[in-house]
Design a protein around this motif. Sequence first.
Motif, PDB file in Angstrom:
ATOM      1  N   ASP A 159       0.831  -1.207   0.000  1.00  0.00           N
ATOM      2  CA  ASP A 159       0.000   0.000   0.000  1.00  0.00           C
ATOM      3  C   ASP A 159       0.866   1.259   0.000  1.00  0.00           C
ATOM      4  OD1 ASP A 159      -2.322  -1.476   0.039  1.00  0.00           O
ATOM      5  OD2 ASP A 159      -2.960  -0.875   2.047  1.00  0.00           O
ATOM      6  N   ALA A 209      -3.657  -4.783  -2.802  1.00  0.00           N
ATOM      7  CA  ALA A 209      -3.017  -3.543  -2.376  1.00  0.00           C
ATOM      8  C   ALA A 209      -3.708  -2.321  -2.974  1.00  0.00           C
ATOM      9  CB  ALA A 209      -1.538  -3.555  -2.763  1.00  0.00           C
ATOM     10  N   THR A 219      -4.568   0.147   6.482  1.00  0.00           N
ATOM     11  CA  THR A 219      -4.303  -1.097   5.756  1.00  0.00           C
ATOM     12  C   THR A 219      -4.766  -2.299   6.567  1.00  0.00           C
ATOM     13  OG1 THR A 219      -2.410  -0.201   4.532  1.00  0.00           O
ATOM     14  CG2 THR A 219      -2.477  -2.578   4.856  1.00  0.00           C
TER      15      THR A 219
END
Length: 327
Positions: A159, A209, A219
Motif C-alpha cells: 500500500d 493492495a 491497511t
Amino acid sequence: MNVSEARSHLLTRAQLERSGLSPRQLSAAVADGTLQRVHRGWYVPDAVWRTAYTEARHLMRVVVTHERQRGTEAVFAFVSAAVLHGLPLLRLRPQRVHLSGARTNGLVASGDRFVARHEVEVPERDRVVIDGIPCTSLSRTVADVVRLAPEPAALAVADAALRLVAWDGKTRTYDAEADAAFRVDVATHLARFPRARGVRQARRVLAFADGRAESPAETLCRLFLRELGFTRLVPQVPVPAPQGGWFWLDLGLEGVPAWFEFDGAGKYTDPAMRGRLDLPQVLLAEKEREDWIRATTRRPLARAGHAHLASAEMLGERLARFQIFPA
C-alpha cells in the motif's frame, strides 16, 4: 526519521571516549539504560531510542551496518531496504539487518547476530542508492517483502509503495497508470522465481493492495474487514462538505453500504495535527462532520481505534455495535 537524522543520533565508542567517558562509565551507561547499544561499538541515547518507532530503530541499525561495510557488493534488502525507502514495518520487530548479494563476505563474521546475509544475486537494474546507502529498488523491495513477510506487514508495504508512486497529496488525486506500471514491475520480479516461497501470498497481496490507504492502521483495518466478509472496500471516499470542498472517509464499505473510519488518537492529542483548534473544538468539528455525512449519505458510520485491531474478530465486534455486518 531519514538517513541523515539517523546518522545524527548515532555515537561511536571513540566519540564517547573523546567526550570524556571512560570505558567503565560507558559500560555503566549501557547497564543503566542511559545509552542503548545498536551494534558493537555504536550507541544511541536512550531518550532517542525510547521514542523512536520500529522503522527508525531499524534504520539506525542499517546506517551503522553500512558504516562498517568493507569490500562487499551486497546491498540492503528486505525490511532493511524498506525503511530506507520510507516504508512501514507493520507489527514487525526485525532483530537483524538484511543484506543480499552473490558475495556477502567482507562485512562481518559469519553468524553475526546483528546482520542476516542472503546469498541472492541482485542485478544492477535492481539496485539504487539512497543517501549514500545501496539497497534494492522500490519494486524489488516490495516483491521481496510481499513474498516473505507476514501478510499484514506485506500489505502495508505494498500500500505504502503504491502511494509513493501514484498518490498526489496536494491534489488528492491517484495516478492509475503509475499504479498499474508499478504493479507490473513488482510482478516481473515475482515471475523470476515462480516456485519460490511466498509467491502465492505475494500475488494475493499485490492484487489487494491500494495506494489510497493513508496509514498502516488503515491497511490493517481493510485486511481485517476482508477477513470478516466485507466486500468492495474503497479507501478515501469524498463526500461534499456543507461549505464547499470535501470530507474524506477512510473506507467506504460499498457492499453494505456503510462508512468506516480509523480513529487514531493523534487527531485529538497531537497539537501538530489539531492545528489552532483546542480539544473541545476538534471534538465539536468532528461531531458536526459525522452528523453531516450520516444525514446526507443515509449511511451508518463506524469508528475503530488501535484498541479494536488486536484481531479481525475484535474489529467485527466493534462494527456489530453499530449494527454493521457483512452483506
